[in-house]
Scaffold this active site. Structure first.
Site, PDB file in Angstrom:
ATOM      1  N   ASP A   1     -33.875  -8.935   4.948  1.00  0.00           N
ATOM      2  CA  ASP A   1     -32.782  -8.483   5.828  1.00  0.00           C
ATOM      3  C   ASP A   1     -33.140  -7.119   6.418  1.00  0.00           C
ATOM      4  OD1 ASP A   1     -30.176  -8.300   7.032  1.00  0.00           O
ATOM      5  OD2 ASP A   1     -29.424  -9.620   5.474  1.00  0.00           O
TER       6      ASP A   1
ATOM      7  N   HIS B   1     -34.850  -6.563   9.930  1.00  0.00           N
ATOM      8  CA  HIS B   1     -34.152  -6.419  11.221  1.00  0.00           C
ATOM      9  C   HIS B   1     -34.158  -4.956  11.692  1.00  0.00           C
ATOM     10  CE1 HIS B   1     -32.876 -10.601  11.370  1.00  0.00           C
ATOM     11  NE2 HIS B   1     -32.285 -10.516  10.206  1.00  0.00           N
TER      12      HIS B   1
ATOM     13  N   HIS C   1     -23.544 -12.807  -0.277  1.00  0.00           N
ATOM     14  CA  HIS C   1     -24.421 -11.899   0.491  1.00  0.00           C
ATOM     15  C   HIS C   1     -23.520 -11.108   1.444  1.00  0.00           C
ATOM     16  CE1 HIS C   1     -28.138 -11.040   3.039  1.00  0.00           C
ATOM     17  NE2 HIS C   1     -27.236 -11.062   4.015  1.00  0.00           N
TER      18      HIS C   1
ATOM     19  N   HIS D   1     -22.449  -7.865   4.146  1.00  0.00           N
ATOM     20  CA  HIS D   1     -22.856  -6.832   5.112  1.00  0.00           C
ATOM     21  C   HIS D   1     -21.756  -5.788   5.187  1.00  0.00           C
ATOM     22  CE1 HIS D   1     -26.729  -8.013   6.838  1.00  0.00           C
ATOM     23  NE2 HIS D   1     -26.373  -9.233   6.463  1.00  0.00           N
TER      24      HIS D   1
ATOM     25  N   TYR E   1     -22.600 -11.773  14.639  1.00  0.00           N
ATOM     26  CA  TYR E   1     -23.780 -11.671  13.815  1.00  0.00           C
ATOM     27  C   TYR E   1     -24.315 -10.243  13.701  1.00  0.00           C
ATOM     28  CZ  TYR E   1     -26.961 -14.562  11.525  1.00  0.00           C
ATOM     29  OH  TYR E   1     -27.637 -15.181  10.542  1.00  0.00           O
TER      30      TYR E   1
HETATM   31  C1  LIG Z   1     -31.102 -14.579  10.944  1.00  0.00           C
HETATM   32  C2  LIG Z   1     -31.065 -14.683   9.464  1.00  0.00           C
HETATM   33  C3  LIG Z   1     -30.008 -13.785   8.910  1.00  0.00           C
HETATM   34  O1  LIG Z   1     -30.398 -12.435   9.001  1.00  0.00           O
HETATM   35  C4  LIG Z   1     -29.645 -14.245   7.540  1.00  0.00           C
HETATM   36  C5  LIG Z   1     -28.692 -13.294   6.916  1.00  0.00           C
HETATM   37  O2  LIG Z   1     -29.096 -12.462   6.124  1.00  0.00           O
HETATM   38  C6  LIG Z   1     -27.298 -13.304   7.307  1.00  0.00           C
HETATM   39  O3  LIG Z   1     -26.841 -14.242   7.984  1.00  0.00           O
HETATM   40  O4  LIG Z   1     -26.607 -12.341   6.928  1.00  0.00           O
HETATM   41 MN   LIG Z   2     -27.830 -10.725   6.055  1.00  0.00          MN
END
Ligand SMILES: CC[C@H](O)CC(=O)C(=O)O
Ligand SMILES: [Mn+2]
Length: 344
Positions: A17, A20, A196, A198, A287
């Site tokens: 991750d 990115h 997971h 963010h 996203y």
């Molecule tokens: C593009 C894949 C993506 O970064 C996967 C991920 O970690 C997410 O969706 O948070």
């Molecule tokens: Mn992610």
């Protein structure tokens, strides 16, 4: 005194991750240093790949500076205890790249689909199993589905042989109740639920704690939170939190905070943080990886990146639609020119 409960497994994804914000420029030396530090600090699973998973190096997603297969090989050579995992998005990664990753020492794969599209992953689970890999489902943008519908999608992955299934808050849009309800729903489908997070709304650790309290058996982190958008739950903070929650954890909090400060911070291009644009990502439910694209096109066209992100949220853009960011930005710029509205 009763023994402490076993802590959820922590998978560190600084090297996937985190790719990115690093714009996919990880070097083999950086991978070796991060893996060595995580491995010594007791992290049991370490994910290494292009940010968009195996095969992600492309003009659409960003070219890798170093072939991810070489990075995976270096990680596997370095780790003495940790298992190396990779990410695979069906359609971007293939069974061929998965086999190549397994040959270089990857032991687990996280098979990532949009949360409504688990059905596209059947062959990839079969391929992972045939290679003897741990096969983990990764349902991205999980905030877009209500818990019962998400559990149905997880049921498909369970039917394909998933060893565990993650709720992926790709947009950092969930609040703790949303994380809790989704974990509870998935627990009816699999005994091994992951989460997971963010940090776009500043809730990465809070949501992860809520997920653990609802029964998540695996959670993700990145050193110094280095991940897309406002980053992920910081692994060093997770270690401290699990310890303070009374879990028996293999993680060494201070070794992880040393790694965050001395290994990762020096090469970080910026500190992911819920700033104006990242907050807009969580708020609009788009996203996290759209952040840098929206900033770039906003700058190019004189637009506020937040307007681009909010419009992408209105249009329900999902992973893999990065090309739409350009269209949306151009549409907004044309509309602004037509009305004579001042640009950002
Ligand atoms: C593009 C894949 C993506 O970064 C996967 C991920 O970690 C997410 O969706 O948070
Ligand atoms: Mn992610």
């Amino acid at each position: 005194m009763s023994p402490k409960p076993k802590a959820p497994l922590v998978c560190d994804t600084t090297l996937r991750d985190g790719s990115h914000p690093m714009r996919h420029t990880y070097t083999a030396e950086q991978v070796e240093a991060v893996v060595r530090a995580l491995d010594r600090a007791g992290v049991e699973m370490i994910e290494v790949a292009h940010g968009d998973g195996l095969g992600g190096s492309s003009l659409q997603y960003g070219m890798s500076a170093v072939d991810e297969l070489d990075l995976i090989a270096r990680a596997a050579e370095t780790a003495e205890r940790a298992r190396i995992a990779v990410l695979l998005i069906p359609g971007i990664g293939t069974r061929v790249t998965l086999k190549a990753a397994a040959e270089r020492g990857a032991r687990a794969v996280r098979i990532a689909t949009h949360c409504t599209e688990a059905d596209v992953s059947e062959q990839h689970f079969a391929a992972a199993k045939a290679l003897g890999m741990e096969a983990i489902g990764f349902l991205m943008m999980s905030h877009m589905l209500e818990p019962a519908a998400l559990a149905e999608q997880a049921g498909l992955m369970a039917g394909f042989g998933a060893d565990a299934i993650y709720i992926v808050d790709s947009a950092g849009a969930l609040v703790p109740a949303g994380a809790r309800e989704r974990v509870a729903a998935l627990r009816d489908v699999t005994g091994d639920v992951g989460f997971h997070a963010h940090n776009n709304l500043g809730l990465a650790i809070g949501n992860t704690v809520a997920a653990i309290e609802a029964g998540a058996a695996r959670v993700d982190g990145c050193l110094r939170g280095l991940g897309a958008g406002a980053g992920n739950a910081a692994t060093e903070l997770l270690a401290a939190t699990l310890d303070r929650m009374g879990y028996d954890t293999p993680l060494d909090t201070f070794a992880l905070s040393d790694a965050a400060e001395h290994v990762v911070l020096p090469f970080m291009p910026f500190q992911p943080f819920p700033d104006r644009e990242s907050l807009a990502i969580g708020y609009a439910g788009v996203y996290s990886t759209f952040l840098l694209h929206a900033k770039r096109h906003g700058e190019r066209l004189g637009l506020d990146p937040r307007d681009i992100l909010v419009e992408l949220g209105n249009r329900k853009a999902v992973a893999g639609q990065e090309d739409w960011i350009v269209d949306v930005a151009e549409d907004l710029a044309r509309a602004a020119a037509a009305t004579g509205a001042p640009s950002a």
